[in-house]
Design a protein around this motif. Sequence first.
Motif, PDB file in Angstrom:
ATOM      1  N   ARG B  21       1.139  -1.353   0.044  1.00  0.00           N
ATOM      2  CA  ARG B  21       0.056   0.099  -0.079  1.00  0.00           C
ATOM      3  C   ARG B  21       0.872   1.209  -0.106  1.00  0.00           C
ATOM      4  O   ARG B  21       0.613   2.124  -0.743  1.00  0.00           O
ATOM      5  CB  ARG B  21      -1.056  -0.153   1.335  1.00  0.00           C
ATOM      6  CG  ARG B  21      -1.989   0.399   1.413  1.00  0.00           C
ATOM      7  CD  ARG B  21      -2.855   0.229   2.304  1.00  0.00           C
ATOM      8  NE  ARG B  21      -2.987   1.343   3.202  1.00  0.00           N
ATOM      9  CZ  ARG B  21      -4.252   2.264   3.166  1.00  0.00           C
ATOM     10  NH1 ARG B  21      -5.022   2.031   2.218  1.00  0.00           N
ATOM     11  NH2 ARG B  21      -4.241   3.224   3.840  1.00  0.00           N
ATOM     12  N   PHE B  25       1.363   4.439  -2.651  1.00  0.00           N
ATOM     13  CA  PHE B  25       1.372   5.890  -2.822  1.00  0.00           C
ATOM     14  C   PHE B  25       2.411   6.364  -3.040  1.00  0.00           C
ATOM     15  O   PHE B  25       2.554   7.610  -3.563  1.00  0.00           O
ATOM     16  CB  PHE B  25       1.006   5.995  -1.047  1.00  0.00           C
ATOM     17  CG  PHE B  25      -0.411   5.639  -0.833  1.00  0.00           C
ATOM     18  CD1 PHE B  25      -1.352   5.998  -1.589  1.00  0.00           C
ATOM     19  CD2 PHE B  25      -0.627   5.313   0.523  1.00  0.00           C
ATOM     20  CE1 PHE B  25      -2.769   5.663  -1.192  1.00  0.00           C
ATOM     21  CE2 PHE B  25      -1.886   4.838   0.702  1.00  0.00           C
ATOM     22  CZ  PHE B  25      -3.148   5.110  -0.056  1.00  0.00           C
ATOM     23  N   ASP B  26       3.914   5.817  -2.896  1.00  0.00           N
ATOM     24  CA  ASP B  26       5.048   6.214  -3.527  1.00  0.00           C
ATOM     25  C   ASP B  26       4.947   6.447  -4.908  1.00  0.00           C
ATOM     26  O   ASP B  26       5.306   7.394  -5.113  1.00  0.00           O
ATOM     27  CB  ASP B  26       6.166   5.480  -2.798  1.00  0.00           C
ATOM     28  CG  ASP B  26       6.456   5.664  -1.387  1.00  0.00           C
ATOM     29  OD1 ASP B  26       5.713   6.491  -1.055  1.00  0.00           O
ATOM     30  OD2 ASP B  26       7.161   4.716  -0.878  1.00  0.00           O
ATOM     31  N   PHE B  28       2.442   6.749  -6.814  1.00  0.00           N
ATOM     32  CA  PHE B  28       1.475   7.637  -7.241  1.00  0.00           C
ATOM     33  C   PHE B  28       1.942   9.080  -6.825  1.00  0.00           C
ATOM     34  O   PHE B  28       1.947   9.993  -8.003  1.00  0.00           O
ATOM     35  CB  PHE B  28       0.351   7.691  -6.271  1.00  0.00           C
ATOM     36  CG  PHE B  28      -0.786   8.720  -6.527  1.00  0.00           C
ATOM     37  CD1 PHE B  28      -1.481   8.787  -7.880  1.00  0.00           C
ATOM     38  CD2 PHE B  28      -1.361   9.295  -5.644  1.00  0.00           C
ATOM     39  CE1 PHE B  28      -2.270   9.694  -8.308  1.00  0.00           C
ATOM     40  CE2 PHE B  28      -2.189  10.288  -5.955  1.00  0.00           C
ATOM     41  CZ  PHE B  28      -2.771  10.593  -7.047  1.00  0.00           C
ATOM     42  N   ARG B  29       2.834   9.191  -5.746  1.00  0.00           N
ATOM     43  CA  ARG B  29       3.676  10.647  -5.783  1.00  0.00           C
ATOM     44  C   ARG B  29       4.461  10.753  -6.867  1.00  0.00           C
ATOM     45  O   ARG B  29       4.728  11.978  -7.401  1.00  0.00           O
ATOM     46  CB  ARG B  29       4.198  10.623  -4.508  1.00  0.00           C
ATOM     47  CG  ARG B  29       3.286  10.618  -3.202  1.00  0.00           C
ATOM     48  CD  ARG B  29       3.876  11.192  -1.979  1.00  0.00           C
ATOM     49  NE  ARG B  29       2.874  10.890  -0.846  1.00  0.00           N
ATOM     50  CZ  ARG B  29       3.179  10.081  -0.023  1.00  0.00           C
ATOM     51  NH1 ARG B  29       3.988   9.197  -0.001  1.00  0.00           N
ATOM     52  NH2 ARG B  29       2.047   9.958   1.003  1.00  0.00           N
ATOM     53  N   CYS B  32       2.814  11.673  -9.899  1.00  0.00           N
ATOM     54  CA  CYS B  32       2.280  13.108  -9.973  1.00  0.00           C
ATOM     55  C   CYS B  32       3.416  14.282  -9.858  1.00  0.00           C
ATOM     56  O   CYS B  32       3.290  15.044 -10.596  1.00  0.00           O
ATOM     57  CB  CYS B  32       1.625  13.301  -8.541  1.00  0.00           C
ATOM     58  SG  CYS B  32       0.020  12.706  -8.240  1.00  0.00           S
ATOM     59  N   ARG B  33       4.670  13.857  -9.361  1.00  0.00           N
ATOM     60  CA  ARG B  33       5.650  14.749  -9.511  1.00  0.00           C
ATOM     61  C   ARG B  33       6.329  14.891 -10.767  1.00  0.00           C
ATOM     62  O   ARG B  33       6.987  16.125 -11.337  1.00  0.00           O
ATOM     63  CB  ARG B  33       6.801  14.581  -8.570  1.00  0.00           C
ATOM     64  CG  ARG B  33       6.410  14.914  -6.995  1.00  0.00           C
ATOM     65  CD  ARG B  33       7.306  14.589  -6.069  1.00  0.00           C
ATOM     66  NE  ARG B  33       6.721  14.921  -4.738  1.00  0.00           N
ATOM     67  CZ  ARG B  33       7.015  14.199  -3.855  1.00  0.00           C
ATOM     68  NH1 ARG B  33       7.721  13.219  -3.609  1.00  0.00           N
ATOM     69  NH2 ARG B  33       6.429  14.567  -2.521  1.00  0.00           N
ATOM     70  N   LYS B  50      -2.988  19.943 -15.094  1.00  0.00           N
ATOM     71  CA  LYS B  50      -2.198  19.059 -14.288  1.00  0.00           C
ATOM     72  C   LYS B  50      -3.279  18.135 -13.280  1.00  0.00           C
ATOM     73  O   LYS B  50      -3.215  17.024 -12.924  1.00  0.00           O
ATOM     74  CB  LYS B  50      -1.357  19.796 -13.089  1.00  0.00           C
ATOM     75  CG  LYS B  50      -0.112  20.339 -14.015  1.00  0.00           C
ATOM     76  CD  LYS B  50       0.722  21.270 -13.460  1.00  0.00           C
ATOM     77  CE  LYS B  50       1.814  21.798 -13.984  1.00  0.00           C
ATOM     78  NZ  LYS B  50       2.454  22.861 -13.682  1.00  0.00           N
ATOM     79  N   SER B  51      -4.183  18.686 -12.761  1.00  0.00           N
ATOM     80  CA  SER B  51      -5.287  18.069 -12.009  1.00  0.00           C
ATOM     81  C   SER B  51      -6.241  17.164 -12.680  1.00  0.00           C
ATOM     82  O   SER B  51      -6.200  15.903 -11.920  1.00  0.00           O
ATOM     83  CB  SER B  51      -6.192  19.163 -11.054  1.00  0.00           C
ATOM     84  OG  SER B  51      -7.002  19.709 -12.093  1.00  0.00           O
ATOM     85  N   ARG B  54      -3.928  14.298 -12.715  1.00  0.00           N
ATOM     86  CA  ARG B  54      -3.604  13.460 -11.572  1.00  0.00           C
ATOM     87  C   ARG B  54      -4.739  12.595 -11.281  1.00  0.00           C
ATOM     88  O   ARG B  54      -4.827  11.536 -10.916  1.00  0.00           O
ATOM     89  CB  ARG B  54      -3.456  14.581 -10.571  1.00  0.00           C
ATOM     90  CG  ARG B  54      -2.402  14.716  -9.654  1.00  0.00           C
ATOM     91  CD  ARG B  54      -2.331  15.534  -8.476  1.00  0.00           C
ATOM     92  NE  ARG B  54      -3.070  16.336  -8.600  1.00  0.00           N
ATOM     93  CZ  ARG B  54      -2.481  18.161  -8.896  1.00  0.00           C
ATOM     94  NH1 ARG B  54      -1.263  18.091  -9.114  1.00  0.00           N
ATOM     95  NH2 ARG B  54      -3.541  18.706  -9.005  1.00  0.00           N
ATOM     96  N   SER B  55      -5.766  12.949 -11.650  1.00  0.00           N
ATOM     97  CA  SER B  55      -7.274  12.391 -11.506  1.00  0.00           C
ATOM     98  C   SER B  55      -7.181  10.936 -12.345  1.00  0.00           C
ATOM     99  O   SER B  55      -7.708   9.931 -11.798  1.00  0.00           O
ATOM    100  CB  SER B  55      -8.513  13.060 -11.680  1.00  0.00           C
ATOM    101  OG  SER B  55      -8.446  14.400 -10.733  1.00  0.00           O
ATOM    102  N   ALA B  58      -4.942   8.598 -10.781  1.00  0.00           N
ATOM    103  CA  ALA B  58      -5.677   7.950  -9.333  1.00  0.00           C
ATOM    104  C   ALA B  58      -6.712   7.078  -9.961  1.00  0.00           C
ATOM    105  O   ALA B  58      -6.822   5.960  -9.344  1.00  0.00           O
ATOM    106  CB  ALA B  58      -6.072   9.007  -8.607  1.00  0.00           C
ATOM    107  N   ILE B  61      -5.013   3.718 -11.094  1.00  0.00           N
ATOM    108  CA  ILE B  61      -4.886   2.721  -9.622  1.00  0.00           C
ATOM    109  C   ILE B  61      -6.090   2.400  -8.899  1.00  0.00           C
ATOM    110  O   ILE B  61      -6.083   1.304  -8.278  1.00  0.00           O
ATOM    111  CB  ILE B  61      -3.967   3.911  -8.782  1.00  0.00           C
ATOM    112  CG1 ILE B  61      -2.501   4.198  -9.195  1.00  0.00           C
ATOM    113  CG2 ILE B  61      -3.765   3.108  -7.263  1.00  0.00           C
ATOM    114  CD1 ILE B  61      -1.986   5.375  -8.377  1.00  0.00           C
ATOM    115  N   ARG B  62      -7.020   3.281  -8.987  1.00  0.00           N
ATOM    116  CA  ARG B  62      -8.414   2.853  -8.446  1.00  0.00           C
ATOM    117  C   ARG B  62      -9.032   1.539  -9.009  1.00  0.00           C
ATOM    118  O   ARG B  62      -9.709   0.955  -8.299  1.00  0.00           O
ATOM    119  CB  ARG B  62      -9.157   3.950  -8.126  1.00  0.00           C
ATOM    120  CG  ARG B  62     -10.257   3.756  -7.270  1.00  0.00           C
ATOM    121  CD  ARG B  62     -11.070   5.151  -6.760  1.00  0.00           C
ATOM    122  NE  ARG B  62     -10.330   5.667  -5.818  1.00  0.00           N
ATOM    123  CZ  ARG B  62      -9.893   6.959  -5.779  1.00  0.00           C
ATOM    124  NH1 ARG B  62     -10.064   7.551  -7.125  1.00  0.00           N
ATOM    125  NH2 ARG B  62      -9.281   7.487  -5.024  1.00  0.00           N
TER     126      ARG B  62
END
Lengths: 121, 132
Positions: B21, B25-26, B28-29, B32-33, B50-51, B54-55, B58, B61-62
């Motif tokens: 988990r 997250f790592d 995903f970060r 995003c970066r 950008k947002s 990002r979505s 996400a 991943i979801r």
Amino acid sequence: MALRTAVLRHVRIPVQTLTLNGSKQQLWSLRFMSSHDDHITKAEVIERVLSVVKSFPKVDPAEVTPEVHFQKDLGLDSLDNVEIVMALEEEFKLEIPDKEADKIDSCNLAIEYISNHPMAS
Amino acid sequence: MAFAARAVKVPPNSASLEEARCRVFDFFRTACRSIPSIIDIYNLDEVVTKSQLRSTIASEIRKNAHITNPKVIDMLLFKGTEELNNILEHAKQRHHMIGQYVVGREGLVHDRDPKDEGISSFLKNFYNSNYF
């Protein structure tokens, strides 16, 4: 050459100190490109954090307050939480270390962290 | 050469679901970066924000949120990292990015037109994907 010296002999420029001490405003504009001295105020942090959270697609903007908890109050999951933190990083041009980023789970903590961060802008 | 070395590096398996988990997250970060450089590389700034990207990450991943086996999560993470590296190395072209991540798989045919609403579900599924 003779003309030049003749002209220079007659030109007088009064000696004066630079008037830096007079106005803070001027001093500030001299340091315009500097990253120091431009700390954002807490009110501005609050406003910008809230606008980032409100613009998140899954969030109802009416529910967002400075005290709101992302997962408990807004019904987001942990991935959304990370996504909001990344959005905040982008907004304030920060890079939040992973350990700190894990702890940020509410508007309150985010505002606290960003307003204490020296590089936030 | 450098990217070949990076591409074959496989981290050890996650010991627990919790570790897997954290790795998600790592990842995903990291993804995003790297969004700003991706937008630069593929000139995406006029088609996506950008947002939105990002979505999209996400939601990719979801899609796999139901998986609880750490080994499977590791495998998916490896594939995700590989994809991210390929994107960052400009191994794709602009229309790949737009097709996969901006418009999305169903974006072009998905109920854009009011007359599409009456279309048969067989045809909709056919347009959406081969994979059921």
